[in-house]
Design an enzyme around this catalytic site. Structure first.
Site, PDB file in Angstrom:
ATOM      1  N   LYS A 112      31.821  32.536  61.826  1.00 46.75           N
ATOM      2  CA  LYS A 112      32.600  31.780  62.810  1.00 46.75           C
ATOM      3  C   LYS A 112      31.777  31.473  64.044  1.00 46.75           C
ATOM      4  O   LYS A 112      31.950  30.446  64.689  1.00 46.75           O
ATOM      5  CB  LYS A 112      33.844  32.559  63.224  1.00 46.75           C
ATOM      6  CG  LYS A 112      34.936  32.528  62.194  1.00 46.75           C
ATOM      7  CD  LYS A 112      36.290  32.830  62.795  1.00 46.75           C
ATOM      8  CE  LYS A 112      37.356  32.794  61.700  1.00 46.75           C
ATOM      9  NZ  LYS A 112      38.652  33.238  62.141  1.00 46.75           N
ATOM     10  N   LYS A 192      37.157  30.457  50.514  1.00 47.40           N
ATOM     11  CA  LYS A 192      38.492  31.026  50.740  1.00 47.40           C
ATOM     12  C   LYS A 192      39.436  29.959  51.308  1.00 47.40           C
ATOM     13  O   LYS A 192      39.041  29.153  52.140  1.00 47.40           O
ATOM     14  CB  LYS A 192      38.319  32.174  51.745  1.00 47.40           C
ATOM     15  CG  LYS A 192      39.568  32.870  52.191  1.00 47.40           C
ATOM     16  CD  LYS A 192      39.231  33.899  53.274  1.00 47.40           C
ATOM     17  CE  LYS A 192      39.414  33.348  54.673  1.00 47.40           C
ATOM     18  NZ  LYS A 192      40.597  33.803  55.394  1.00 47.40           N
ATOM     19  N   LYS A 195      43.278  28.685  57.167  1.00 47.68           N
ATOM     20  CA  LYS A 195      44.023  27.859  58.127  1.00 47.68           C
ATOM     21  C   LYS A 195      43.104  26.899  58.856  1.00 47.68           C
ATOM     22  O   LYS A 195      43.496  25.829  59.258  1.00 47.68           O
ATOM     23  CB  LYS A 195      44.625  28.756  59.217  1.00 47.68           C
ATOM     24  CG  LYS A 195      45.848  29.506  58.828  1.00 47.68           C
ATOM     25  CD  LYS A 195      46.498  30.040  60.102  1.00 47.68           C
ATOM     26  CE  LYS A 195      46.762  31.523  59.990  1.00 47.68           C
ATOM     27  NZ  LYS A 195      45.854  32.348  60.737  1.00 47.68           N
TER      28      LYS A 195
HETATM   29  P1  ATP Z   1      41.549  31.545  59.920  1.00 47.95           P
HETATM   30  O1  ATP Z   1      41.200  30.438  58.997  1.00 47.95           O
HETATM   31  O2  ATP Z   1      41.997  31.098  61.272  1.00 47.95           O
HETATM   32  O3  ATP Z   1      40.540  32.650  59.917  1.00 47.95           O
HETATM   33  P2  ATP Z   1      43.180  32.708  57.920  1.00 47.95           P
HETATM   34  O4  ATP Z   1      43.816  31.642  57.148  1.00 47.95           O
HETATM   35  O5  ATP Z   1      41.991  33.393  57.346  1.00 47.95           O
HETATM   36  O6  ATP Z   1      42.862  32.170  59.350  1.00 47.95           O
HETATM   37  P3  ATP Z   1      44.313  35.061  59.125  1.00 47.95           P
HETATM   38  O7  ATP Z   1      45.289  34.996  60.225  1.00 47.95           O
HETATM   39  O8  ATP Z   1      42.932  35.367  59.495  1.00 47.95           O
HETATM   40  O9  ATP Z   1      44.318  33.748  58.246  1.00 47.95           O
HETATM   41  O10 ATP Z   1      44.809  36.103  58.037  1.00 47.95           O
HETATM   42  C1  ATP Z   1      46.088  36.666  57.958  1.00 47.95           C
HETATM   43  C2  ATP Z   1      46.166  37.501  56.710  1.00 47.95           C
HETATM   44  O11 ATP Z   1      46.091  36.675  55.555  1.00 47.95           O
HETATM   45  C3  ATP Z   1      45.006  38.503  56.579  1.00 47.95           C
HETATM   46  O12 ATP Z   1      45.487  39.707  56.048  1.00 47.95           O
HETATM   47  C4  ATP Z   1      44.074  37.847  55.622  1.00 47.95           C
HETATM   48  O13 ATP Z   1      43.289  38.771  54.898  1.00 47.95           O
HETATM   49  C5  ATP Z   1      45.034  37.113  54.711  1.00 47.95           C
HETATM   50  N1  ATP Z   1      44.411  35.934  54.122  1.00 47.95           N
HETATM   51  C6  ATP Z   1      43.919  34.860  54.785  1.00 47.95           C
HETATM   52  N2  ATP Z   1      43.427  33.953  53.958  1.00 47.95           N
HETATM   53  C7  ATP Z   1      43.590  34.464  52.701  1.00 47.95           C
HETATM   54  C8  ATP Z   1      43.267  33.990  51.394  1.00 47.95           C
HETATM   55  N3  ATP Z   1      42.681  32.821  51.204  1.00 47.95           N
HETATM   56  N4  ATP Z   1      43.588  34.775  50.337  1.00 47.95           N
HETATM   57  C9  ATP Z   1      44.194  35.974  50.508  1.00 47.95           C
HETATM   58  N5  ATP Z   1      44.528  36.477  51.722  1.00 47.95           N
HETATM   59  C10 ATP Z   1      44.230  35.737  52.811  1.00 47.95           C
END
Ligand code: ATP
Ligand code: LTN
Length: 326
Positions: A112, A192, A195
């Site tokens: 990041k 992955k 968001k």
């Molecule tokens: P960002 O893209 O802003 O990093 P994110 O989509 O990764 O956000 P987070 O708020 O960081 O979401 O994660 C919230 C929860 O969802 C965490 O427990 C994270 O491990 C889980 N999570 C996020 N993306 C995934 C994914 N692609 N598959 C499984 N679990 C996920």
């Protein structure tokens, strides 16, 4: 129910099915067996470039979505991280026992940091996450696979604190689902689902309308073959869809593979989309029914209660490190 659970989610955009499958589904289920504490981690969301008005809006939307997914305020303590200042206080204390070298090895910071212009908040992000977990002295943390390294750091800091200042924190365990701990992008099955991916087509948001869901699944990237089989090495796109299908339909991967092995990708994708539509419809309906004012009130009340709990815990921490009489 004397065992406790903590987890958090960043209000950095709309929640997607990766969040649901990897983490939120366990958040909801664990309410039956544990004392559950969940956060919208707004302090974490400030570590990447953001707009204040937008943050204000997204944190409330995130809280509302968590309630719609099934976080139950009569059983869980759900609040905004920033409203309980003990999280930030413990972050400072933990930072004094954290090595710089250990922090420099954190892969999320490296990834990041490159994109967002590095700041110290982003660098120390994992220490704040450790403080979130340790301030409540919890035993388990439901998260997706991508949080493994952060959880290891948390366990490490808890052990280091205990050996330096006396037994204070339980060593928390990471809870990840067997299937779907890492949901992949629909546009690039080697990345992955996230968001912050600029491509809307890469993910399905929890509030996406049925037709949007169908379109995104139809256009998801798969290989050029036609056999539906669970094989991450050669068929990552199809394997990702099979995991989602299994989650949303409740059927086993083997069963689904057997049923669709000869169907070709088109009909398979259609069935996957319908399972997701069915799974998300109740969430969308509950979301619409929730009143924002009511959501705000729940968050305020819970923060008050959480402050009392966190303060009791911090009194022990302060005494242990020499900041108040034992
Ligand atoms: P960002 O893209 O802003 O990093 P994110 O989509 O990764 O956000 P987070 O708020 O960081 O979401 O994660 C919230 C929860 O969802 C965490 O427990 C994270 O491990 C889980 N999570 C996020 N993306 C995934 C994914 N692609 N598959 C499984 N679990 C996920
Ligand atoms: N870093 C986590 C969000 C998070 C978290 C936590 C998760 C912040 N504090 C405490 C579990 C426990 C992420 O998903 N990006």
């Amino acid at each position: 129910m004397d065992k406790k659970v903590f987890s958090g989610i960043q209000p950095t955009g709309r929640l997607h099915i990766g969040n649901l499958v990897g983490a939120l589904d366990n958040w909801v289920k664990m309410q039956d067996e544990y004392q559950t504490i969940y956060n919208v981690v707004d302090l974490h969301a400030m570590t990447v470039p953001y707009d204040p008005a937008e943050l204000q809006r997204t944190r409330l939307e995130t809280a509302r979505l968590l309630l719609a997914v099934g976080v139950d305020p009569s059983r869980s303590l759900l609040y905004f991280q920033s409203q309980v200042p003990q999280h930030a206080e413990l972050t400072w204390i933990l930072s004094t026992i954290t090595g710089i070298g250990q922090m420099e090895r954190m892969t999320q910071f490296k990834e990041k940091g490159e994109k967002s212009g590095q700041n110290i908040g982003l660098f120390s992000y994992p220490i704040l996450m450790a403080a979130d977990i340790l301030v409540h002295r919890v035993h388990a943390v439901p998260v997706g696979d991508d949080q493994t390294q952060h959880l290891e750091l948390t366990r490490d800091l808890a052990e280091r604190f205990n050996s330096r200042f006396g037994e204070t924190f339980p060593i928390p365990e990471r809870i990840t689902p067997e299937i779907g701990a890492r949901v992949m992008s629909l546009q690039d099955p080697t990345a992955k689902m996230s968001k912050s991916d600029p491509s809307q087509a890469s993910r399905i948001d929890l509030l996406d309308e049925p037709d949007t869901i169908r379109k995104k699944i139809r256009s998801s990237v798969t290989d050029s073959g036609r056999e539906v089989s669970y094989d991450w090495e050669n068929k990552a796109g199809i394997s990702n869809l099979l995991e989602l299908f299994s989650f949303f339909s409740g059927a086993g991967i083997d069963e689904l593979e057997a049923e669709y092995s000869e169907s070709g990708y088109g009909p398979f994708k259609e069935a996957v989309a319908e399972a997701i539509v069915d799974g998300l419809t109740p969430i969308r309906t509950r979301y619409k029914d929730l009143d924002e004012g009511e959501v705000g009130r729940i968050m305020e009340q819970n923060a008050l209660q959480a402050r009392t709990q966190a303060e009791a815990s911090m009194q022990g921490v302060r005494a242990a490190v020499g900041l108040s009489p034992r």
